[in-house]
Design an enzyme around this catalytic site. Structure first.
Site, PDB file in Angstrom:
ATOM      1  N   ARG A  15      80.866  -0.427   3.445  1.00 25.82           N
ATOM      2  CA  ARG A  15      79.361  -0.479   3.645  1.00 25.82           C
ATOM      3  C   ARG A  15      78.680  -1.579   3.984  1.00 25.82           C
ATOM      4  NH1 ARG A  15      76.114   2.701  -0.971  1.00 25.82           N
ATOM      5  NH2 ARG A  15      78.513   2.783  -2.137  1.00 25.82           N
ATOM      6  N   GLN A  75      97.132  -8.922  -1.882  1.00 25.06           N
ATOM      7  CA  GLN A  75      97.437  -7.055  -2.190  1.00 25.06           C
ATOM      8  C   GLN A  75      97.441  -6.989  -0.395  1.00 25.06           C
ATOM      9  OE1 GLN A  75      94.502  -4.807  -3.907  1.00 25.06           O
ATOM     10  NE2 GLN A  75      95.789  -2.465  -4.468  1.00 25.06           N
ATOM     11  N   GLY A  80      94.812   0.809  -4.447  1.00 21.56           N
ATOM     12  CA  GLY A  80      93.610   1.554  -5.452  1.00 21.56           C
ATOM     13  C   GLY A  80      93.998   0.239  -7.135  1.00 21.56           C
ATOM     14  N   THR A  81      93.392   0.343  -7.669  1.00 20.66           N
ATOM     15  CA  THR A  81      92.685  -0.553  -8.760  1.00 20.66           C
ATOM     16  C   THR A  81      93.890  -1.184 -10.070  1.00 20.66           C
ATOM     17  OG1 THR A  81      91.831   0.790 -10.205  1.00 20.66           O
ATOM     18  CG2 THR A  81      90.409  -0.572  -9.116  1.00 20.66           C
ATOM     19  N   ARG A 422      54.133 -55.520  15.424  1.00 17.68           N
ATOM     20  CA  ARG A 422      52.904 -54.272  16.736  1.00 17.68           C
ATOM     21  C   ARG A 422      51.885 -55.433  16.991  1.00 17.68           C
ATOM     22  NH1 ARG A 422      48.904 -53.614  11.137  1.00 17.68           N
ATOM     23  NH2 ARG A 422      47.495 -55.633  11.325  1.00 17.68           N
TER      24      ARG A 422
HETATM   25  C1  UD1 Z   1      86.502   2.163 -10.273  1.00 13.48           C
HETATM   26  C2  UD1 Z   1      86.655   2.993 -11.520  1.00 13.48           C
HETATM   27  C3  UD1 Z   1      85.309   4.116 -11.944  1.00 13.48           C
HETATM   28  C4  UD1 Z   1      84.497   3.079 -12.429  1.00 13.48           C
HETATM   29  C5  UD1 Z   1      83.804   1.975 -11.142  1.00 13.48           C
HETATM   30  C6  UD1 Z   1      83.068   1.230 -12.201  1.00 13.48           C
HETATM   31  C7  UD1 Z   1      89.171   3.389 -10.722  1.00 13.48           C
HETATM   32  C8  UD1 Z   1      90.069   3.912 -10.310  1.00 13.48           C
HETATM   33  N1  UD1 Z   1      87.698   3.655 -10.524  1.00 13.48           N
HETATM   34  O1  UD1 Z   1      85.961   2.960  -8.891  1.00 13.48           O
HETATM   35  O2  UD1 Z   1      86.054   4.565 -12.708  1.00 13.48           O
HETATM   36  O3  UD1 Z   1      83.816   3.845 -13.291  1.00 13.48           O
HETATM   37  O4  UD1 Z   1      84.922   1.681 -10.639  1.00 13.48           O
HETATM   38  O5  UD1 Z   1      82.496   0.318 -10.479  1.00 13.48           O
HETATM   39  O6  UD1 Z   1      89.579   1.707 -11.248  1.00 13.48           O
HETATM   40  N2  UD1 Z   1      89.748  -2.899  -5.100  1.00 13.48           N
HETATM   41  C9  UD1 Z   1      90.954  -4.037  -4.997  1.00 13.48           C
HETATM   42  N3  UD1 Z   1      92.486  -2.866  -4.762  1.00 13.48           N
HETATM   43  C10 UD1 Z   1      92.210  -2.307  -4.301  1.00 13.48           C
HETATM   44  C11 UD1 Z   1      91.212  -1.025  -4.900  1.00 13.48           C
HETATM   45  C12 UD1 Z   1      89.857  -1.538  -5.099  1.00 13.48           C
HETATM   46  O7  UD1 Z   1      91.057  -4.728  -5.329  1.00 13.48           O
HETATM   47  O8  UD1 Z   1      92.626  -1.671  -4.478  1.00 13.48           O
HETATM   48  C13 UD1 Z   1      88.612  -3.578  -6.258  1.00 13.48           C
HETATM   49  C14 UD1 Z   1      87.442  -3.785  -4.804  1.00 13.48           C
HETATM   50  O9  UD1 Z   1      87.197  -4.114  -4.341  1.00 13.48           O
HETATM   51  C15 UD1 Z   1      86.458  -3.488  -5.896  1.00 13.48           C
HETATM   52  C16 UD1 Z   1      87.214  -3.220  -6.746  1.00 13.48           C
HETATM   53  O10 UD1 Z   1      88.358  -3.098  -7.347  1.00 13.48           O
HETATM   54  O11 UD1 Z   1      86.051  -4.737  -6.695  1.00 13.48           O
HETATM   55  C17 UD1 Z   1      86.765  -1.426  -7.380  1.00 13.48           C
HETATM   56  O12 UD1 Z   1      87.315  -1.009  -6.580  1.00 13.48           O
HETATM   57  P1  UD1 Z   1      86.568   0.067  -5.895  1.00 13.48           P
HETATM   58  O13 UD1 Z   1      87.435   0.822  -5.424  1.00 13.48           O
HETATM   59  O14 UD1 Z   1      84.721   0.087  -6.122  1.00 13.48           O
HETATM   60  O15 UD1 Z   1      86.276   1.589  -7.107  1.00 13.48           O
HETATM   61  P2  UD1 Z   1      85.589   2.831  -7.773  1.00 13.48           P
HETATM   62  O16 UD1 Z   1      85.982   3.687  -6.516  1.00 13.48           O
HETATM   63  O17 UD1 Z   1      84.445   2.000  -7.711  1.00 13.48           O
END
Ligand code: UD1
Ligand code: CA
Length: 450
Positions: A15, A75, A80-81, A422
């Site tokens: 975004r 990564q 996912g986180t 000058r």
């Molecule tokens: C995440 C949390 C949610 C929380 C929210 C707060 C999880 C599953 N969910 O959701 O509970 O309320 O943050 O903002 O953790 N990232 C990576 N690699 C990945 C995925 C994400 O590095 O594979 C990084 C993203 O760049 C970002 C952060 O982790 O900086 C959070 O990821 P994002 O996808 O924004 O999580 P949310 O869906 O916002």
């Protein structure tokens, strides 16, 4: 106990509509990533691991620029986180202690909050940073029972009852590193997003008999940036906080909303900043300095008792000793101005060293650039540079020397000497009147249609 930071910064930030990865967009002249790294640095971590993915090379370069000892891991796919945190495991091989997970796009977590989490870790296995959300939106929800945290449910997977919870997950987690990685190994991706959720470690940990708790912070600390509009919100928040801190520390800001600070601006007590002053990166201003309106300052050091502006520009390498006066439309770049130097009007001082108490007249220019190379101008103490002097560098003007106004100085001026360079003035008596009469007569003829 030692601490390791794991900073998640692999996401693309769709975004933002940008070629630059999200975490490299700046707030107050520093990439968001640096703000997150700086928050964590206050804990004096033994190791900092940045998890990069999108544009990993750029993220790595930026992370190392801030902290050459940071470890950057890749990564390759954003699954996912939890998967992101798992990528940090090898880099923390041999580390024993607490790991704190931060997000690179959440720049406002305070030092005090992180310390409160470490404190809570002394009595709980898992600590999550939560906040009471005014509008819980799509945040993960913290399911608690009394003081205990039972699990975290992602918005997409939550039922009606869980969605009604207003206590939300910030994403910041603290646990013993070995425990954290063991729990992450047990996380699956059978959920609404098909992602490996870091948030699942709470439910898994609790089912294994581990304890978990929530540390609460103000919602503003958890402000994340997902779009340019949110980036502007974050900038506004940063500015208003930093202005408030400076005022609390004894700096006067007449119109705080019009002063723009950099992430690293330092201003000493009893200094006064007039309206519409802009600070770029790397500026330190000592005590008792007055910065007058509409000045633009970056990469500069201003010592005690100095006055800058109005409408002055200090550029990188401007090093001003005590009681220096820089006036309107004066630009200083890569120049050392010793104590009491005055340059009050319309002047460029670049690649120069100017001795104590020297006065630089209006319209003086150090001609430092020959089109290919830069050259230095050295002026001694107690010298007097006449107005409109061009100093063609490399050039040296000695202590107590003078240049006549309007001079173009191309040869060194010894101490105590006066240099005049000058054309000599000639006076033609009556000639001005004669010329005027002639011109006026011509105009009169033209007016008659001649
Ligand atoms: C995440 C949390 C949610 C929380 C929210 C707060 C999880 C599953 N969910 O959701 O509970 O309320 O943050 O903002 O953790 N990232 C990576 N690699 C990945 C995925 C994400 O590095 O594979 C990084 C993203 O760049 C970002 C952060 O982790 O900086 C959070 O990821 P994002 O996808 O924004 O999580 P949310 O869906 O916002
Ligand atoms: Ca997010």
């Amino acid at each position: 106990m030692s601490t390791a930071l794991i900073i998640l910064a692999a996401g693309k930030g769709t975004r933002m509509e940008s070629d630059l990865p999200k975490v490299l967009h700046s707030i107050a002249h520093a990439p968001m990533l640096w703000h997150a790294m700086r928050a964590g640095r206050a804990l004096d971590p033994e190791a900092t691991v940045v998890v990069a993915g999108h544009e990993a090379a750029k993220v790595e370069a930026s992370a190392l620029d801030y902290d050459p000892e940071a470890k950057v891991v890749l990564q390759a796919e954003q699954l996912g986180t939890a998967h992101a945190v798992a990528q940090a495991k090898d880099a923390l091989d041999g580390f024993f202690g607490n790991a704190i997970v931060l997000y690179g796009d959440t720049p406002f977590i305070s030092e005090a909050t992180l310390e409160a989490m470490l404190e809570a870790r002394q009595t709980h296995d898992l600590v999550v940073l939560g906040f009471d959300a005014a509008d819980p939106g799509r945040y993960g929800r913290l399911v608690t029972q009394g003081e205990a945290l039972e699990r975290i449910v992602e918005f997409k997977d939550a039922n009606e009852e869980e969605r009604a919870i207003t206590l939300c997950n910030s994403g910041v987690v603290c646990a013993d590193a070995a425990t954290l990685f063991a729990l992450i190994d047990a996380v699956g991706n059978d959920n609404a997003s098909g992602e490996y959720y870091l948030t699942d470690i709470i439910g898994i940990g609790r089912s294994q008999g581990l304890s978990a708790t929530v540390v609460r912070c103000d919602e503003s600390e958890t402000l994340g940036v997902n779009s340019r509009a949110e980036l502007a919100d974050a900038e506004r928040l940063f500015q208003s906080r930093r202005r408030a801190e400076l005022m609390a520390d004894g700096v006067s800001l007449q119109a705080p909303d019009t002063v723009f600070l950099s992430w690293d601006t330092i201003i000493g007590r009893d200094s006064e900043i007039e309206p519409n002053v802009i600070f770029g990166p790397d500026v330190t201003v000592e005590n008792d300095v007055r910065i007058r309106g509409f000045s633009h300052i970056e990469g500069a050091h201003v010592s005690r008792g100095s006055t800058i502006g109005p409408f002055a520009r200090l550029r990188p390498g401007a090093e001003l000793a005590e009681n220096v006066h820089i006036g309107n439309f004066v630009e200083v770049k890569n120049a050392v101005l010793h104590e009491g130097v005055k340059a009050n009007h319309l002047t460029y001082l670049g690649d120069a060293e100017i001795g104590a108490r020297t006065n630089i007249g209006a319209g003086t220019v150090t001609c430092n650039y020959d089109g290919v190379f830069k050259h230095k101008t050295t002026i001694g103490e107690d010298a007097f540079i006449g107005s409109d002097t061009m100093l063609v560098a490399p050039i040296t003007v000695g202590d107590g020397a003078m240049t006549a106004s309007g001079s173009t100085i191309t040869e060194d001026v010894p101490a105590g000497a006066l240099a005049v360079a000058r054309a000599r003035q000639e006076v033609k008596p009556g000639l001005a009147k004669k010329l005027f009469d002639m011109l006026k007569a011509r105009k009169a003829r033209q007016g008659k249609g001649a």
